[in-house]
Design a protein around this motif. Structure first.
Motif, short mmCIF file in Angstrom:
data_model
loop_
_atom_site.label_atom_id
_atom_site.label_comp_id
_atom_site.label_asym_id
_atom_site.label_seq_id
_atom_site.Cartn_x
_atom_site.Cartn_y
_atom_site.Cartn_z
N GLY A 51 -61.89 38.70 144.33
CA GLY A 51 -61.05 39.57 143.51
C GLY A 51 -60.04 38.80 142.68
N PHE A 52 -60.22 37.49 142.59
CA PHE A 52 -59.33 36.64 141.79
C PHE A 52 -60.17 35.69 140.94
CE2 PHE A 52 -56.65 37.93 145.28
CZ PHE A 52 -55.41 38.12 144.69
N GLU A 53 -59.56 35.20 139.86
CA GLU A 53 -60.16 34.18 139.02
C GLU A 53 -59.21 33.00 138.92
OE1 GLU A 53 -61.55 35.42 135.11
OE2 GLU A 53 -61.38 37.50 135.79
N ARG A 54 -59.78 31.79 138.91
CA ARG A 54 -59.01 30.58 138.66
C ARG A 54 -59.25 30.21 137.19
NH1 ARG A 54 -60.69 26.35 142.55
NH2 ARG A 54 -62.65 26.78 141.51
N ARG A 55 -58.17 30.01 136.44
CA ARG A 55 -58.30 29.69 135.02
C ARG A 55 -57.55 28.41 134.70
NH1 ARG A 55 -58.52 34.27 131.62
NH2 ARG A 55 -60.06 35.74 132.40
N PRO A 63 -54.29 24.74 137.35
CA PRO A 63 -54.85 26.06 137.06
C PRO A 63 -53.86 27.18 137.36
CG PRO A 63 -55.49 25.44 139.25
CD PRO A 63 -54.64 24.31 138.71
N ALA A 64 -54.32 28.38 137.01
CA ALA A 64 -53.62 29.61 137.36
C ALA A 64 -54.61 30.49 138.12
CB ALA A 64 -53.15 30.33 136.10
N LEU A 65 -54.08 31.27 139.03
CA LEU A 65 -54.88 32.25 139.75
C LEU A 65 -54.44 33.62 139.27
CD1 LEU A 65 -56.95 32.51 142.16
CD2 LEU A 65 -54.95 32.97 143.60
N THR A 73 -64.86 35.20 142.66
CA THR A 73 -64.47 34.46 143.86
C THR A 73 -63.86 33.12 143.44
OG1 THR A 73 -66.64 33.40 144.10
CG2 THR A 73 -66.28 35.47 145.31
N VAL A 74 -62.98 32.61 144.29
CA VAL A 74 -62.35 31.31 144.08
C VAL A 74 -62.44 30.53 145.38
CG1 VAL A 74 -60.20 30.10 143.53
CG2 VAL A 74 -60.77 32.23 142.32
N ASP A 75 -62.98 29.32 145.30
CA ASP A 75 -63.05 28.43 146.46
C ASP A 75 -61.78 27.59 146.51
OD1 ASP A 75 -65.63 29.26 147.17
OD2 ASP A 75 -66.55 27.77 145.85
N GLY A 76 -61.39 27.23 147.73
CA GLY A 76 -60.22 26.38 147.91
C GLY A 76 -60.08 26.00 149.36
N TYR A 77 -58.85 25.75 149.74
CA TYR A 77 -58.53 25.40 151.13
C TYR A 77 -57.39 26.28 151.63
CZ TYR A 77 -61.13 21.02 150.77
OH TYR A 77 -62.12 20.08 150.63
N VAL A 78 -57.49 26.65 152.90
CA VAL A 78 -56.36 27.28 153.57
C VAL A 78 -55.55 26.15 154.19
CG1 VAL A 78 -55.62 28.83 155.39
CG2 VAL A 78 -57.67 29.36 154.07
N ILE A 79 -54.28 26.11 153.86
CA ILE A 79 -53.37 25.10 154.42
C ILE A 79 -52.59 25.76 155.55
CG2 ILE A 79 -51.46 23.52 153.92
CD1 ILE A 79 -54.13 22.98 152.37
N PHE A 80 -52.49 25.07 156.67
CA PHE A 80 -51.73 25.54 157.82
C PHE A 80 -50.49 24.66 157.94
CE2 PHE A 80 -56.14 26.69 158.52
CZ PHE A 80 -56.04 28.02 158.88
N PRO A 81 -49.38 25.05 157.28
CA PRO A 81 -48.16 24.23 157.35
C PRO A 81 -47.71 24.05 158.79
CG PRO A 81 -47.96 25.92 155.66
CD PRO A 81 -49.19 26.25 156.47
N ALA A 82 -47.26 22.85 159.11
CA ALA A 82 -46.81 22.53 160.46
C ALA A 82 -45.39 22.99 160.74
CB ALA A 82 -46.92 21.02 160.71
#
Length: 156
Positions: A51-55, A63-65, A73-82
């Protein structure tokens, strides 16, 4: 999947889809040292949001989301801040052009994870129609970014 339980993270996970996908830049942002790229690998997991686009942003390396239709769809990473400090450093890195927005991430194992993503607040006239190219950023622009930020530390 409960992010706090699965990663021992005290704060909500954040989905990144641009420059912070590069481990050295993520390490600089949250650890203060790009040479700690290996240390951040355990804090990220690949995922996809729908439901999002990366441009590509005109005349910028990042980029912008933006919201898109249900087929986007947009691929990326989920970051788990410590820590809360790392979370705030990510906010400071993204700056005022983005708004932290709740998203649901489809993880590779088939589970879904509630997270946040930084959604573009600027006008769409600043955005190209095409997707931003991470591979190009990583091979052609990342070194310049790391040199530019060398010696600087984000507050968190």
């Amino acid at each position: 999947m409960d992010a706090a339980t699965s990663t021992n993270s005290p704060v909500a996970p954040i989905f990144v889809y641009g420059t912070l996908m590069a481990a050295p830049l993520l390490a600089w942002a949250i650890k203060g040292d790009s040479s700690k790229a290996g240390d951040v690998l355990s804090q990220r997991k690949p995922g996809t949001i729908t439901g999002f686009e990366r441009r590509r942003v005109y005349r910028r390396d990042y980029p912008a989301l933006i919201r898109g239709n249900d087929n986007c769809t947009v691929d990326g990473y989920v970051i788990f801040p410590a820590s809360l400090s790392e979370w705030k450093k990510l906010d400071n890195y993204e700056g005022s052009s983005y708004e932290r927005t709740p998203v649901v991430v489809d993880m590779l194992d088939g589970s879904k994870l509630d997270a946040f993503a930084y959604v573009w607040k600027g006008g769409t006239d600043a955005l190209a129609e095409e997707d931003w190219d991470f591979e190009y950023f990583e091979t052609e622009r990342l070194d310049a970014w790391l040199k530019r930020f060398g010696g600087m530390v984000l507050i968190g």
